[in-house]
Design an enzyme around this catalytic site. Sequence first.
Site, PDB file in Angstrom:
ATOM      1  N   ASN A  37       0.827  -1.211   0.000  1.00 57.99           N
ATOM      2  CA  ASN A  37       0.000   0.000   0.000  1.00 57.99           C
ATOM      3  C   ASN A  37       0.858   1.258   0.000  1.00 57.99           C
ATOM      4  O   ASN A  37       0.512   2.260  -0.631  1.00 57.99           O
ATOM      5  CB  ASN A  37      -0.957  -0.005   1.196  1.00 57.99           C
ATOM      6  N   ARG A  85       2.914   1.549  25.427  1.00 53.89           N
ATOM      7  CA  ARG A  85       2.261   2.079  24.214  1.00 53.89           C
ATOM      8  C   ARG A  85       2.342   3.597  24.150  1.00 53.89           C
ATOM      9  O   ARG A  85       2.523   4.181  23.082  1.00 53.89           O
ATOM     10  CB  ARG A  85       0.791   1.629  24.220  1.00 53.89           C
ATOM     11  N   LEU A 113      -2.007   2.534  18.189  1.00 51.89           N
ATOM     12  CA  LEU A 113      -1.469   3.783  18.741  1.00 51.89           C
ATOM     13  C   LEU A 113      -2.217   4.180  20.002  1.00 51.89           C
ATOM     14  O   LEU A 113      -3.414   3.905  20.146  1.00 51.89           O
ATOM     15  CB  LEU A 113      -1.577   4.902  17.698  1.00 51.89           C
ATOM     16  N   ASN A 127      -6.561   4.930   8.301  1.00 56.43           N
ATOM     17  CA  ASN A 127      -6.195   3.509   8.338  1.00 56.43           C
ATOM     18  C   ASN A 127      -6.898   2.774   7.206  1.00 56.43           C
ATOM     19  O   ASN A 127      -8.007   3.131   6.815  1.00 56.43           O
ATOM     20  CB  ASN A 127      -6.624   2.889   9.678  1.00 56.43           C
ATOM     21  N   HIS A 129      -8.254  -1.071   6.089  1.00 58.71           N
ATOM     22  CA  HIS A 129      -8.590  -2.345   6.719  1.00 58.71           C
ATOM     23  C   HIS A 129      -9.160  -3.294   5.658  1.00 58.71           C
ATOM     24  O   HIS A 129     -10.029  -2.882   4.873  1.00 58.71           O
ATOM     25  CB  HIS A 129      -9.609  -2.113   7.843  1.00 58.71           C
ATOM     26  N   ASP A 161      -9.990   6.583  15.398  1.00 54.58           N
ATOM     27  CA  ASP A 161     -10.394   7.180  16.671  1.00 54.58           C
ATOM     28  C   ASP A 161      -9.821   6.338  17.814  1.00 54.58           C
ATOM     29  O   ASP A 161      -8.901   5.548  17.598  1.00 54.58           O
ATOM     30  CB  ASP A 161     -11.917   7.374  16.756  1.00 54.58           C
ATOM     31  N   VAL A 164     -10.220   0.457  18.149  1.00 57.42           N
ATOM     32  CA  VAL A 164      -9.545  -0.218  17.034  1.00 57.42           C
ATOM     33  C   VAL A 164     -10.520  -0.449  15.869  1.00 57.42           C
ATOM     34  O   VAL A 164     -11.628  -0.957  16.059  1.00 57.42           O
ATOM     35  CB  VAL A 164      -8.975  -1.578  17.520  1.00 57.42           C
TER      36      VAL A 164
HETATM   37  C1  GRF Z   1      -3.311  -4.733   4.006  1.00 59.99           C
HETATM   38  O1  GRF Z   1      -4.136  -5.742   3.500  1.00 59.99           O
HETATM   39  C2  GRF Z   1      -4.035  -3.853   4.968  1.00 59.99           C
HETATM   40  O2  GRF Z   1      -5.389  -3.752   4.718  1.00 59.99           O
HETATM   41  C3  GRF Z   1      -3.819  -4.565   6.270  1.00 59.99           C
HETATM   42  O3  GRF Z   1      -2.506  -5.059   6.220  1.00 59.99           O
HETATM   43  C4  GRF Z   1      -2.173  -5.295   4.834  1.00 59.99           C
HETATM   44  C5  GRF Z   1      -0.866  -4.595   4.592  1.00 59.99           C
HETATM   45  O4  GRF Z   1      -0.336  -4.909   3.351  1.00 59.99           O
HETATM   46  N1  GRF Z   1      -4.032  -3.662   7.387  1.00 59.99           N
HETATM   47  P1  GRF Z   1       0.923  -4.111   2.777  1.00 59.99           P
HETATM   48  O5  GRF Z   1       2.002  -4.123   3.854  1.00 59.99           O
HETATM   49  O6  GRF Z   1       0.486  -2.734   2.418  1.00 59.99           O
HETATM   50  O7  GRF Z   1       1.351  -4.915   1.585  1.00 59.99           O
END
Ligand code: GRF
Length: 229
Positions: A37, A85, A113, A127, A129, A161, A164
């Site tokens: 990503n 943390r 975090l 984030n 997900h 927020d 999680v």
């Molecule tokens: C992604 O699928 C994201 O949604 C999840 O962890 C994965 C990270 O993949 N939270 P990358 O490290 O970006 O390849």
Amino acid sequence: MTRRFSMFGRSETDLHLVPMPHAALPIAVLISGTGSNLQALIDQPDEGFRIVLVISDRPDAPGLTRAEIAGIDTEVLPWSSFADRCAFTDALCAAARRKGAEGLVLAGFMRILGPSAIDAFPDAIINIHPALLPAFPGAHAVEQALAAGVRYTGVTVHFVDEQVDHGPIIAQEPVPVLPDDDVESLHARIQAVEHGLLPRVVAAFGRGELAVGGRRVHWKRPTHAEEYA
Ligand code: GRF
């Protein structure tokens, strides 16, 4: 930090503050692993944002190499080096601030975090997900979607927020679960969608086109990413 704000014509009591469009918004990207990503953000440059720092909690995260190849500064903050943390969160926010970051993007970042991050970057932590929240929060979203037998899962990009995988949803995109899917094949198709959606959302955020009102995120200039918001 100087921030300008847009309210999109709504009353000031309705909406939280978001950055106004101006020069590319400096952001820090947080990773723990592969960094695909992060690569999508690097590969789809947009005038709305620029990556000023990549932070990893793991020194061996392959995503660090992606940043270095792209000429982006990196910082490793090993989780085990901090007392708790809060100390980890404070160090991370300070590192991002030192580089001038005005937003954080959690792109496969596997640490939670502490609350001080929300104070340091209000409505400015994003984030991604791999499920359609609020379904399947947590670290095993793809496995859980398969086990539940859902026909569709997908991708959620949301503001962070105090809880999680819970903050206001910015955009979602569904991904069908195919009869022969296993975790690997399903996650690969989810990630292909992630790589398109995350840069669009971060660009909109950087251009000041998102406003948070309670649980809803309003898009100033609707795009395909908003269809499922
Ligand atoms: C992604 O699928 C994201 O949604 C999840 O962890 C994965 C990270 O993949 N939270 P990358 O490290 O970006 O390849």
